[in-house]
Design an enzyme around this catalytic site. Structure first.
Site, PDB file in Angstrom:
ATOM      1  N   LYS A 115       8.556 -23.418   4.412  1.00  0.00           N
ATOM      2  CA  LYS A 115       8.100 -22.350   3.508  1.00  0.00           C
ATOM      3  C   LYS A 115       7.195 -21.377   4.260  1.00  0.00           C
ATOM      4  O   LYS A 115       7.357 -20.156   4.163  1.00  0.00           O
ATOM      5  CB  LYS A 115       7.340 -22.956   2.334  1.00  0.00           C
ATOM      6  CG  LYS A 115       6.459 -21.994   1.572  1.00  0.00           C
ATOM      7  CD  LYS A 115       5.695 -22.654   0.450  1.00  0.00           C
ATOM      8  CE  LYS A 115       4.389 -23.254   0.878  1.00  0.00           C
ATOM      9  NZ  LYS A 115       3.252 -22.308   0.947  1.00  0.00           N
ATOM     10  N   ASN A 116       6.270 -21.903   5.055  1.00  0.00           N
ATOM     11  CA  ASN A 116       5.263 -21.037   5.690  1.00  0.00           C
ATOM     12  C   ASN A 116       5.778 -20.308   6.923  1.00  0.00           C
ATOM     13  O   ASN A 116       5.071 -19.481   7.490  1.00  0.00           O
ATOM     14  CB  ASN A 116       4.010 -21.847   6.024  1.00  0.00           C
ATOM     15  CG  ASN A 116       3.236 -22.210   4.756  1.00  0.00           C
ATOM     16  OD1 ASN A 116       3.567 -21.727   3.679  1.00  0.00           O
ATOM     17  ND2 ASN A 116       2.247 -23.080   4.889  1.00  0.00           N
ATOM     18  N   CYS A 150      -7.807 -18.917  -4.692  1.00  0.00           N
ATOM     19  CA  CYS A 150      -6.886 -19.877  -5.307  1.00  0.00           C
ATOM     20  C   CYS A 150      -7.682 -21.167  -5.453  1.00  0.00           C
ATOM     21  O   CYS A 150      -8.865 -21.236  -5.159  1.00  0.00           O
ATOM     22  CB  CYS A 150      -5.644 -20.065  -4.441  1.00  0.00           C
ATOM     23  SG  CYS A 150      -5.960 -21.034  -2.989  1.00  0.00           S
ATOM     24  N   ARG A 169     -10.386 -17.683  -0.026  1.00  0.00           N
ATOM     25  CA  ARG A 169      -9.240 -17.133   0.726  1.00  0.00           C
ATOM     26  C   ARG A 169      -9.386 -15.627   1.001  1.00  0.00           C
ATOM     27  O   ARG A 169      -8.558 -14.817   0.599  1.00  0.00           O
ATOM     28  CB  ARG A 169      -7.926 -17.399   0.008  1.00  0.00           C
ATOM     29  CG  ARG A 169      -7.678 -18.797  -0.498  1.00  0.00           C
ATOM     30  CD  ARG A 169      -7.391 -19.846   0.547  1.00  0.00           C
ATOM     31  NE  ARG A 169      -6.210 -19.656   1.328  1.00  0.00           N
ATOM     32  CZ  ARG A 169      -4.982 -20.101   1.009  1.00  0.00           C
ATOM     33  NH1 ARG A 169      -4.806 -20.700  -0.136  1.00  0.00           N
ATOM     34  NH2 ARG A 169      -3.955 -19.919   1.821  1.00  0.00           N
ATOM     35  N   PRO A 170     -10.446 -15.163   1.634  1.00  0.00           N
ATOM     36  CA  PRO A 170     -10.611 -13.716   1.895  1.00  0.00           C
ATOM     37  C   PRO A 170      -9.555 -13.177   2.847  1.00  0.00           C
ATOM     38  O   PRO A 170      -8.864 -13.954   3.530  1.00  0.00           O
ATOM     39  CB  PRO A 170     -11.999 -13.646   2.534  1.00  0.00           C
ATOM     40  CG  PRO A 170     -12.219 -14.978   3.135  1.00  0.00           C
ATOM     41  CD  PRO A 170     -11.510 -15.969   2.250  1.00  0.00           C
ATOM     42  N   ASP A 218      -3.101 -28.915   5.738  1.00  0.00           N
ATOM     43  CA  ASP A 218      -2.076 -29.110   4.703  1.00  0.00           C
ATOM     44  C   ASP A 218      -1.607 -30.555   4.608  1.00  0.00           C
ATOM     45  O   ASP A 218      -0.793 -30.868   3.739  1.00  0.00           O
ATOM     46  CB  ASP A 218      -0.872 -28.202   4.976  1.00  0.00           C
ATOM     47  CG  ASP A 218      -1.228 -26.739   4.779  1.00  0.00           C
ATOM     48  OD1 ASP A 218      -0.420 -25.874   5.174  1.00  0.00           O
ATOM     49  OD2 ASP A 218      -2.324 -26.460   4.270  1.00  0.00           O
ATOM     50  N   ARG A 227       6.281 -25.101  -5.843  1.00  0.00           N
ATOM     51  CA  ARG A 227       6.033 -23.919  -4.995  1.00  0.00           C
ATOM     52  C   ARG A 227       6.402 -24.209  -3.549  1.00  0.00           C
ATOM     53  O   ARG A 227       6.731 -23.295  -2.802  1.00  0.00           O
ATOM     54  CB  ARG A 227       4.550 -23.529  -5.046  1.00  0.00           C
ATOM     55  CG  ARG A 227       4.097 -23.018  -6.375  1.00  0.00           C
ATOM     56  CD  ARG A 227       2.738 -22.416  -6.268  1.00  0.00           C
ATOM     57  NE  ARG A 227       2.683 -21.475  -5.137  1.00  0.00           N
ATOM     58  CZ  ARG A 227       1.585 -20.834  -4.769  1.00  0.00           C
ATOM     59  NH1 ARG A 227       0.461 -21.028  -5.434  1.00  0.00           N
ATOM     60  NH2 ARG A 227       1.579 -19.998  -3.760  1.00  0.00           N
TER      61      ARG A 227
HETATM   62  C1  EPZ Z   1      -1.944 -20.387   5.847  1.00  0.00           C
HETATM   63  O1  EPZ Z   1      -2.804 -19.801   4.891  1.00  0.00           O
HETATM   64  C2  EPZ Z   1      -0.989 -21.279   5.071  1.00  0.00           C
HETATM   65  N1  EPZ Z   1      -0.212 -20.454   4.144  1.00  0.00           N
HETATM   66  C3  EPZ Z   1      -1.775 -22.350   4.309  1.00  0.00           C
HETATM   67  O2  EPZ Z   1      -0.819 -23.214   3.698  1.00  0.00           O
HETATM   68  C4  EPZ Z   1      -2.575 -23.162   5.324  1.00  0.00           C
HETATM   69  O3  EPZ Z   1      -3.359 -24.115   4.631  1.00  0.00           O
HETATM   70  C5  EPZ Z   1      -3.492 -22.232   6.134  1.00  0.00           C
HETATM   71  O4  EPZ Z   1      -2.696 -21.197   6.766  1.00  0.00           O
HETATM   72  C6  EPZ Z   1      -4.245 -22.964   7.230  1.00  0.00           C
HETATM   73  O5  EPZ Z   1      -3.336 -23.595   8.064  1.00  0.00           O
HETATM   74  C7  EPZ Z   1       0.829 -19.733   4.628  1.00  0.00           C
HETATM   75  O6  EPZ Z   1       1.123 -19.737   5.811  1.00  0.00           O
HETATM   76  C8  EPZ Z   1       1.596 -18.936   3.620  1.00  0.00           C
HETATM   77  P1  EPZ Z   1      -5.873 -18.789   7.112  1.00  0.00           P
HETATM   78  P2  EPZ Z   1      -3.750 -18.567   5.328  1.00  0.00           P
HETATM   79  O7  EPZ Z   1      -5.931 -17.307   7.035  1.00  0.00           O
HETATM   80  O8  EPZ Z   1      -3.134 -17.774   6.398  1.00  0.00           O
HETATM   81  C9  EPZ Z   1     -10.499 -17.965   6.569  1.00  0.00           C
HETATM   82  C10 EPZ Z   1       0.174 -24.389   1.936  1.00  0.00           C
HETATM   83  O9  EPZ Z   1      -0.223 -25.434   1.416  1.00  0.00           O
HETATM   84  N2  EPZ Z   1     -10.149 -16.547   6.559  1.00  0.00           N
HETATM   85  O10 EPZ Z   1      -5.363 -19.423   8.359  1.00  0.00           O
HETATM   86  O11 EPZ Z   1      -4.157 -17.871   4.081  1.00  0.00           O
HETATM   87  C11 EPZ Z   1      -9.980 -18.716   5.352  1.00  0.00           C
HETATM   88  O12 EPZ Z   1     -10.871 -18.592   4.260  1.00  0.00           O
HETATM   89  C12 EPZ Z   1      -0.803 -23.289   2.255  1.00  0.00           C
HETATM   90  O13 EPZ Z   1       1.359 -24.175   2.294  1.00  0.00           O
HETATM   91  C13 EPZ Z   1     -11.146 -15.594   6.462  1.00  0.00           C
HETATM   92  O14 EPZ Z   1     -12.327 -15.920   6.382  1.00  0.00           O
HETATM   93  O15 EPZ Z   1      -5.006 -19.328   5.915  1.00  0.00           O
HETATM   94  C14 EPZ Z   1      -9.886 -20.138   5.863  1.00  0.00           C
HETATM   95  O16 EPZ Z   1     -11.176 -20.733   5.796  1.00  0.00           O
HETATM   96  C15 EPZ Z   1      -2.174 -23.571   1.653  1.00  0.00           C
HETATM   97  N3  EPZ Z   1     -10.809 -14.285   6.448  1.00  0.00           N
HETATM   98  C16 EPZ Z   1      -9.512 -19.961   7.342  1.00  0.00           C
HETATM   99  O17 EPZ Z   1      -9.847 -18.605   7.666  1.00  0.00           O
HETATM  100  C17 EPZ Z   1      -9.503 -13.855   6.550  1.00  0.00           C
HETATM  101  O18 EPZ Z   1      -9.250 -12.629   6.554  1.00  0.00           O
HETATM  102  C18 EPZ Z   1      -8.040 -20.176   7.633  1.00  0.00           C
HETATM  103  O19 EPZ Z   1      -7.317 -19.363   6.728  1.00  0.00           O
HETATM  104  C19 EPZ Z   1      -8.493 -14.835   6.638  1.00  0.00           C
HETATM  105  C20 EPZ Z   1      -8.832 -16.175   6.649  1.00  0.00           C
END
Ligand code: EPZ
Length: 420
Positions: free
Chosen positions: A22-23, A116, A121-122, A307, A399
């Protein structure tokens, strides 16, 4: 609303196929916005999030057909640049259209995804990076209004935190920017690697693929031509079913996997006492005479994936002794704890660290899914609980998992999907 009814205490056996990731599929579908042609995307998992992304592309003016596990997506007809709130709120990965729309059209209006269940999730890192590439970003009435009338320019970007979709958004934006973009502290997840490999194979020179420093040579708004893409296997689905085999102490085989993406999961299961047979595209997990306790700190790839945290917490309930699980990526990713506790688990939380007491008898109960991966942890616990468990609100599961109850039935679990 559907729920799953699971009768615990049954061993598993046999084999199942693992679906496409999915990702990985979500950024690949967003990538079609950069293409002048129809792209055939295969090994797509028919899960809710994929359908949501295809609907979003259609709302933007793209067309698609879906046959078997392939979608033929033609985004050359995209003529709108607004990703509306009612879609984005359902799936925050819609933010992956921001980079491509801005790079191709010079402007776009994408709803803020909002938080969420697992955290705020910023997307500040996505926006800061696009500003460095020459975009003007304004937040108005819950939307990101992005403009780059003269197109995006290559820039050097340092991500303060490793962000998967942030890296993917900027890689796609940089593909059509003018000049060279360097991303420092880039994410290295297999889904990021596949996105970079696809671009590199189709006219976007990218250096450092698989490393934390990427250099992307932009095409200055010349669209891409990508005939076909096959999505990589889903490492998190595979890890979840490995945990199903482990928690029921069964021998099961997963086909259509890429075990090089599973190394941290395999090593952790070996640490707990399990053994494996690895073949070309399949993996067999074998029972362990006893399940050893362990400690986990979730971290970015190739470390132990966040995950998989909930699924290993369920498995830790059967281990000898206490396991320690630290969640380092998200601020609220322990909502499965209260539901597991209702089944008899003994878990204490101290900020972002859980202490899981092992070898406790689990009892069937009515439990509620709260987010995608937490839901799968409840199903895993139900497989070994005494009596019957009903897992409610399983739209969370739908999902990201293809026909989870059918695959578990195929392995011998006593699980049925019912409606309340
Ligand atoms: C991706 O989310 C995945 N989703 C998530 O999978 C996964 O848990 C996550 O990466 C971490 O591996 C998809 O790929 C669609 P991040 P993403 O940006 O990209 C912080 C699932 O279960 N951050 O890597 O949204 C954030 O708050 C889902 O399939 C900022 O601060 O995660 C987090 O603490 C859940 N500012 C960390 O970085 C930003 O602009 C990692 O988030 C972006 C992120």
């Amino acid at each position: 609303m559907d729920y799953l009814e699971i009768e615990g205490g049954h061993k598993l056996s046999g084999s199942i196929d693992i679906a496409g990731a999915k990702n990985a599929a979500l950024p690949i579908l967003a990538l079609t916005i950069l293409c002048e042609n129809e792209v055939e995307v295969c090994n797509l998992p028919p899960v809710f999030d994929i359908k949501t992304m295809l609907t979003l592309l259609e709302n933007l003016g793209a067309t698609y057909t879906f046959e078997g596990d392939c979608a033929r997506v033609n985004a050359s007809t995209v003529n709108k640049t607004e990703a509306k709130y009612d879609i984005v709120r359902k799936m925050r990965a819609s933010i992956l259209t921001l980079g491509p729309l801005l790079a191709r059209f010079g402007h776009c209006e994408v709803s803020l995804p909002g938080g969420c269940a697992i955290g705020q999730r910023p997307i500040d890192l996505h926006l800061k990076a696009l500003e460095l590439m020459g975009a003007n970003i304004e937040i108005k009435q819950g939307y990101v209004l992005a403009t780059a009338p003269d197109g995006l320019k290559g820039a050097t970007i340092i991500f303060d935190k490793i962000t998967v979709t942030g890296t993917e958004n900027i890689v796609m934006a940089a593909a059509l920017a003018k000049g060279e973009t360097k991303i420092i502290n880039a994410a290295k997840e297999p889904e990021v690697v596949q996105l970079c490999e696809i671009l590199n194979d189709h006219g976007v020179l990218i250096k450092g693929i698989g490393s934390d420093e990427l250099i992307i040579h932009g095409r200055d708004r010349t669209l891409l031509n990508i005939p076909e893409i096959t999505v990589i296997p889903d490492r998190i689905e595979a890890g979840t079913y490995l945990c199903a085999g482990a928690i029921t102490n069964s021998t099961i085989t997963l086909n259509r996997v890429n075990h090089s993406h599973l190394i941290s999961i395999i090593l952790k299961l070996q640490e707990m006492g399990f053994d494996f047979d690895l073949r070309e595209e399949s993996i067999t997990i074998k029972p362990s005479p006893k399940i050893r306790n362990m400690s986990i700190s979730t971290t970015e790839y190739p470390g132990f994936p966040t995950d998989m945290q909930a699924q290993f917490m369920a498995l830790a309930l059967l281990a000898d002794g206490t396991s320690i699980i630290e969640e380092r990526l998200f601020e609220n990713r322990f909502m499965h704890v209260s539901e597991l506790t209702r089944m008899g688990a003994n878990i204490t939380l101290n900020n972002n660290t859980a202490s899981v007491t092992g070898k406790v008898p689990l009892n069937g109960a009515d439990v509620m899914a709260t987010d995608l991966r937490a839901s799968s942890a409840l199903v895993l616990a139900a497989l070994v609980a005494n009596g019957t468990t009903r897992v409610h609100r399983i739209y969370h599961l739908d999902r990201g998992y293809v026909a989870l109850e059918k695959k578990l039935q195929q392995l011998g679990a006593k699980i049925t999907r019912l409606s309340e």
